[in-house]
Design an enzyme around this catalytic site. Structure first.
Site, PDB file in Angstrom:
ATOM      1  N   GLN A 175      28.032  59.633  25.165  1.00 17.79           N
ATOM      2  CA  GLN A 175      27.174  58.478  25.384  1.00 17.79           C
ATOM      3  C   GLN A 175      26.735  58.339  26.835  1.00 17.79           C
ATOM      4  O   GLN A 175      25.994  57.419  27.177  1.00 17.79           O
ATOM      5  CB  GLN A 175      27.904  57.196  24.948  1.00 17.79           C
ATOM      6  N   HIS A 202      31.442  54.589  25.774  1.00 17.06           N
ATOM      7  CA  HIS A 202      31.613  53.205  26.226  1.00 17.06           C
ATOM      8  C   HIS A 202      31.388  53.043  27.727  1.00 17.06           C
ATOM      9  O   HIS A 202      32.256  52.577  28.466  1.00 17.06           O
ATOM     10  CB  HIS A 202      33.003  52.674  25.839  1.00 17.06           C
ATOM     11  N   GLU A 236      29.747  41.415  19.105  1.00 14.40           N
ATOM     12  CA  GLU A 236      29.738  40.049  19.616  1.00 14.40           C
ATOM     13  C   GLU A 236      28.540  39.746  20.500  1.00 14.40           C
ATOM     14  O   GLU A 236      28.101  40.593  21.280  1.00 14.40           O
ATOM     15  CB  GLU A 236      31.013  39.794  20.433  1.00 14.40           C
ATOM     16  N   TYR A 247      37.189  37.745  27.667  1.00 10.51           N
ATOM     17  CA  TYR A 247      36.569  37.782  26.339  1.00 10.51           C
ATOM     18  C   TYR A 247      37.423  38.473  25.281  1.00 10.51           C
ATOM     19  O   TYR A 247      36.967  38.703  24.171  1.00 10.51           O
ATOM     20  CB  TYR A 247      35.148  38.363  26.446  1.00 10.51           C
ATOM     21  N   TYR A 299      38.642  51.476  13.305  1.00  8.53           N
ATOM     22  CA  TYR A 299      38.022  52.392  12.346  1.00  8.53           C
ATOM     23  C   TYR A 299      39.037  52.932  11.348  1.00  8.53           C
ATOM     24  O   TYR A 299      38.686  53.315  10.235  1.00  8.53           O
ATOM     25  CB  TYR A 299      37.324  53.538  13.081  1.00  8.53           C
TER      26      TYR A 299
END
Length: 363
Positions: free
Chosen positions: A81, A147, A239, A249, A260
């Site tokens: 990513q 991420h 979210e 958070y 998963y």
């Protein structure tokens, strides 16, 4: 050279428009540009130009019917990513000429090529990014290719917010000594504002503004100037969060959804001292890109939240008065990576599924 000629032809050739039926009438979906390879972010320039990033390290300038490669882009670790990610044009661009880029930066040597989320800035002169310099990079130590977070937002006071994913290291999101899983806040030169919440706290990274995030790939300002983010959950629990100074958070202590594997996440959905999301999806939609609409072309949508879905190929419209969702989709809205409001109030989206930049306007 062949690819550049092909891209110019694609950008300048007439492309068909589709229509989406919505609660506010038909919306025309115009393909502004196609032929992009793994596009990630885009930003508007004064005078009508658009900058678009490709994850593998390309920055394109779309202007005057042409598409040109911008030189001077930093080296990136294009793995998983990671790569060249978001682009942000500040409000004072007409005088500063500055362009901000987020990317995965190599940290350390060896075959693993560990990488961390970084933020840099250069001056755009023609099609060159001049004097590019890194003004922030997360503390070394993360690995893998997932991420990175990486959305950039200019605050009303000119300071910068950058989202940083937890890089797959879940406990790090609760560790203030790490940047993983946080929103950071810095000055334009990379220095730390003295009113950041953890300045002077023992062992804490002073850039951190909020923490306990998983992977926030969308961020924007509300109409009141407050910061909002949208972040990936695991299997369920994506979210929408209104970001508050110093707030936690919850990831991975509390979450909506499951791992998963099907296993329970943390301690449940609530815990004292940890924030609740304003809204969450279950099952996950894989959200990326976020915009809160001004109401310029569709007054009934003023203040509504728009989020792209990478998983289900649509643009989500959320009404914060109850958080009812409308899904805007056509054959072109494949894996929506980014969404922005254009200068005239049109809604622009970047579709990574077919490599297109789209403009949504009244039909």
């Amino acid at each position: 050279m062949f690819r550049l000629i092909l891209l110019v032809l694609l950008f300048t050739s007439p492309l068909k428009a589709q229509v989406i039926d919505t609660s506010q009438g038909p919306i025309r979906v115009e393909v502004v540009a196609d032929g992009l390879e793994f596009p990630w972010g885009f930003a508007f320039l004064p005078g009508g130009g658009v900058l678009v990033t490709e994850r593998d390290g390309m920055l394109w300038l779309l202007q005057g019917g042409r598409r040109e490669k911008v030189s001077g882009v930093p080296d990136v670790v294009a793995r998983g990513q990671g790569g060249l990610l978001d682009v942000m044009v500040p409000r004072d661009f007409a005088t500063s000429r500055e362009v901000f880029l987020s990317f995965s930066k190599r940290q350390g040597g060896g075959l693993r090529a560990d990488a961390g989320t970084a933020l840099g800035v250069g001056r755009l002169e023609g099609t060159s990014l001049v004097d590019f310099r890194v003004i922030f990079e997360m503390a070394p130590g993360s690995s893998g290719g997932r991420h990175f977070g990486s959305r950039i937002v200019e605050a009303p006071d000119g300071r910068l917010f950058l989202t940083v994913g937890e890089r797959g290291d879940r406990p790090a999101a609760q560790n203030l000594a790490r940047h993983e899983g946080s929103v950071i806040r810095i000055n334009r030169d990379g220095s730390v504002p003295g009113d950041n919440p953890f300045v002077g706290a023992d062992g804490a990274q002073p850039e951190i503004w909020s923490y306990g995030h998983r992977n926030p790939q969308g961020a924007t300002l509300g109409l009141d100037g407050r910061l909002w983010v949208v972040e990936h959950g695991a299997q369920g629990g994506d979210e929408v969060n209104r970001v508050q100074r110093g707030a936690n958070y919850g990831w991975p202590v509390i979450a909506y959804g499951r791992h998963y594997s099907g296993a329970k996440i943390g301690e449940g959905t609530r815990k004292d001292g940890m924030e609740q999301p304003a809204f969450f999806w279950d099952p996950s939609i894989a959200p990326s890109g976020m915009m809160i609409y001004s109401g310029k072309l569709w007054p009934q949508w003023r203040g509504h939240v728009f989020v792209g879905s990478l998983k289900f190929d649509y643009l989500s419209r959320l009404n914060p008065a109850g958080w009812a969702e409308e899904r805007l989709a056509s054959d072109d809205t494949l894996r929506v990576r980014d969404v922005r409001e254009g200068p005239d109030g049109a809604i622009w989206i970047l579709s990574v599924g077919n490599g297109t930049l789209l403009r949504l306007a009244p039909g």
